[in-house]
Motif scaffolding. Structure first.
Motif, short mmCIF file in Angstrom:
data_model
loop_
_atom_site.label_atom_id
_atom_site.label_comp_id
_atom_site.label_asym_id
_atom_site.label_seq_id
_atom_site.Cartn_x
_atom_site.Cartn_y
_atom_site.Cartn_z
N HIS A 1 -27.66 16.41 -4.01
CA HIS A 1 -28.02 17.34 -5.07
C HIS A 1 -27.74 16.79 -6.46
O HIS A 1 -28.03 17.43 -7.45
N GLY A 2 -27.18 15.62 -6.55
CA GLY A 2 -26.95 15.06 -7.87
C GLY A 2 -25.60 14.41 -8.00
O GLY A 2 -24.65 14.75 -7.30
N ASP A 3 -25.53 13.45 -8.85
CA ASP A 3 -24.27 12.75 -9.09
C ASP A 3 -24.29 12.26 -10.54
O ASP A 3 -25.14 11.45 -10.89
N PRO A 4 -23.45 12.72 -11.40
CA PRO A 4 -22.32 13.64 -11.19
C PRO A 4 -22.73 15.10 -11.07
O PRO A 4 -23.92 15.41 -11.02
N ALA A 5 -21.71 15.99 -11.06
CA ALA A 5 -21.94 17.40 -10.79
C ALA A 5 -22.91 18.03 -11.79
O ALA A 5 -23.71 18.89 -11.43
N ALA A 6 -22.83 17.61 -13.06
CA ALA A 6 -23.71 18.20 -14.07
C ALA A 6 -25.17 17.96 -13.76
O ALA A 6 -26.03 18.75 -14.17
N GLU A 7 -25.50 16.90 -13.02
CA GLU A 7 -26.89 16.66 -12.65
C GLU A 7 -27.32 17.57 -11.51
O GLU A 7 -28.50 17.87 -11.37
N ALA A 8 -26.36 18.00 -10.68
CA ALA A 8 -26.68 18.96 -9.63
C ALA A 8 -26.90 20.35 -10.22
O ALA A 8 -27.63 21.17 -9.65
N TRP A 9 -26.24 20.63 -11.36
CA TRP A 9 -26.33 21.93 -12.00
C TRP A 9 -26.68 21.75 -13.48
O TRP A 9 -25.89 22.04 -14.37
N TRP B 1 -28.55 23.32 -15.61
CA TRP B 1 -28.54 24.49 -16.49
C TRP B 1 -27.16 25.13 -16.54
O TRP B 1 -26.59 25.35 -17.61
N LEU B 2 -26.58 25.40 -15.36
CA LEU B 2 -25.29 26.07 -15.29
C LEU B 2 -24.18 25.26 -15.96
O LEU B 2 -23.31 25.82 -16.64
N GLN C 1 -24.15 23.51 -18.51
CA GLN C 1 -24.09 23.62 -19.97
C GLN C 1 -23.09 24.69 -20.41
O GLN C 1 -22.52 24.59 -21.50
N PHE C 2 -22.90 25.69 -19.55
CA PHE C 2 -21.96 26.77 -19.86
C PHE C 2 -20.59 26.53 -19.22
O PHE C 2 -19.55 26.75 -19.86
N THR C 3 -20.59 26.08 -17.97
CA THR C 3 -19.31 25.86 -17.29
C THR C 3 -18.56 24.66 -17.84
O THR C 3 -17.37 24.50 -17.57
N ALA C 4 -19.22 23.82 -18.64
CA ALA C 4 -18.54 22.67 -19.24
C ALA C 4 -17.39 23.09 -20.15
O ALA C 4 -16.46 22.32 -20.37
N VAL C 5 -17.45 24.30 -20.69
CA VAL C 5 -16.35 24.78 -21.54
C VAL C 5 -15.37 25.64 -20.75
O VAL C 5 -14.45 26.22 -21.32
N GLY C 6 -15.54 25.69 -19.43
CA GLY C 6 -14.67 26.52 -18.60
C GLY C 6 -13.24 26.05 -18.53
O GLY C 6 -12.34 26.82 -18.16
#
Length: 396
Positions: free
Chosen positions: A62-70, A72-73, A75-80
């Motif tokens: 599904h993607g590597d790293p995680a941001a490529e798998a998600w 859209w999401l 972009q928001f969880t990066a500040v989590g």
């Protein structure tokens, strides 16, 4: 780090009487339900940051790293990761809420009983995962690290954390040591207010002054941890406003700490977010979020929202600590196993359900039966420690 104070019953705001050396017991009322819910929200923000934004490569096809798998999401969880800062603010509030007026022995007992049962389970589980089940994850760790990690003081021993999330527990532990010193001296409103102002200012002054002069600042970071002290101290100021009422001095101390915490946290999180996720957001965004975190806590505890009852809030607050302890390594393991064969939405849902379920089991079968027993045993074993502040009051 997770705020871990007991909030079963809390005292309503009351003005302190003139000349009163320390707080008198006040009638209790139901716990701050929305603050419990906010703690779980903070934990889930950190969970989603680690699972969907941080640059781990466990999402398989599904993607590597995680941001490529998600894309859209993330972009928001990066500040989590700022959920940690929220934990520290809440901790500054609720630790005073639970410790104000307690003896040193009771404070130590409450912290040991609350922190260690779930933590020991998490450390043993992490060791089993990285040394037996998934040894590729433990290549930079030694089985001998287990013993130091079981103490929760591994940060002070220079030993690596078996799970990276434990770093916040060492910061929290140092804050508890400051509060323990306060219980030995004797808490009063004036002393707490003075400390909430002097601690961050002194730490920042030493750090900036020594660094500018080319001296080592490592000991300042260990003792005063200026990167995070204003978050705790801001929570302490909010407690004073909540418990003893509004004064210009208390609001001024809160404002100073919000400014210091914003400056530190915005800079740290801007750099780390860029390094760990690839999203290079402006520092101003993180500054606004940090100010917003203080504002949310203030609105919850200083307005009629403090009296709101929320079904399930107590359970949400109770699950926060085990969720935080268990989510990172075990979540990555579940993601690594399932992502090659299931849609990523299913994998994320199953991972979250698994961690929440495991957190409930730890709370129900470990924390609930063992925590109170451990608390009583430690409190009884320590006996009555002398409180220096009582002697100081008599002398003065």
């Amino acid at each position: 780090m997770v705020a871990t104070a007991e909030m079963q019953r809390v005292a309503p705001p009351q003005p302190q009487q003139q000349g009163e050396p320390r707080a008198t017991p006040a009638p209790a009322r139901p716990r701050l339900a929305l603050l419990d819910a906010l703690r779980l929200v903070a934990a889930l923000a950190v969970v989603l940051f680690h699972w969907t934004a941080w640059h781990h490569g466990n999402w398989g096809r599904h993607g590597d790293p995680a941001a490529e798998a998600w894309p859209w999401l993330s972009q928001f969880t990066a500040v989590g990761a700022l959920g940690v800062q929220l934990f520290f603010v809440i901790s500054g509030f609720v630790i005073l809420l639970s410790s104000f007026g307690k003896s040193p022995a009771r404070f130590i007992g409450s912290r040991v009983g609350r922190l260690y049962p779930a933590y020991w389970v998490a450390v043993l589980g992490a060791a089993a995962l990285i040394f037996v089940v998934w040894p590729e994850l433990g290549v930079n760790r030694s089985p001998s690290d287990l013993w130091a990690n079981l103490t929760m003081f591994q940060g002070g021993f220079g030993v690596g954390h078996l799970d990276g999330v434990y770093w916040t527990l060492w910061v929290e532990m140092k804050f508890y040591l400051w509060i323990l010193a306060f219980t030995l001296i004797g808490m009063t409103v004036r002393r707490v207010l003075a400390f909430a102002l002097a601690w961050p200012l002194l730490g920042n002054g030493l750090y900036l002054g020594l660094r500018a002069a080319g001296h080592d600042v490592g000991w300042v970071q260990h003792v005063f941890f200026p990167e995070y002290s204003a978050l705790f101290a801001g929570g302490m100021a909010l407690f004073l406003l909540f418990r003893f009422g509004h004064t210009p001095g208390r609001w001024a101390v809160l404002a100073v700490n919000v400014a210091l915490a914003t400056q530190w946290s915005a800079g740290i999180q801007q750099r780390e977010t860029a390094e760990l996720t690839g999203y290079d957001y402006p520092t101003a965004l993180f500054a606004l979020i940090v100010v917003g975190l203080f504002a949310v806590v203030a609105v919850i505890v200083l307005t009629p929202l403090a009296r709101v009852r929320l079904p399930g809030a107590a359970l949400a607050g109770s699950l926060t600590y085990p969720v935080y302890l268990l989510h990172q390594l075990w979540g990555w393991w579940i993601i690594m196993l399932l992502s090659p064969v299931l849609p990523r939405q299913w994998v994320l849902g199953l991972a979250l359900a698994s961690v929440l379920g495991a957190a409930w089991l730890v709370h129900r079968w470990v924390e609930t039966p063992l925590g109170p027993r451990l608390q009583r045993a430690v409190t009884t074993g320590l006996g009555n420690w002398p409180v220096l502040g009582e002697r100081l009051d008599r002398v003065s």
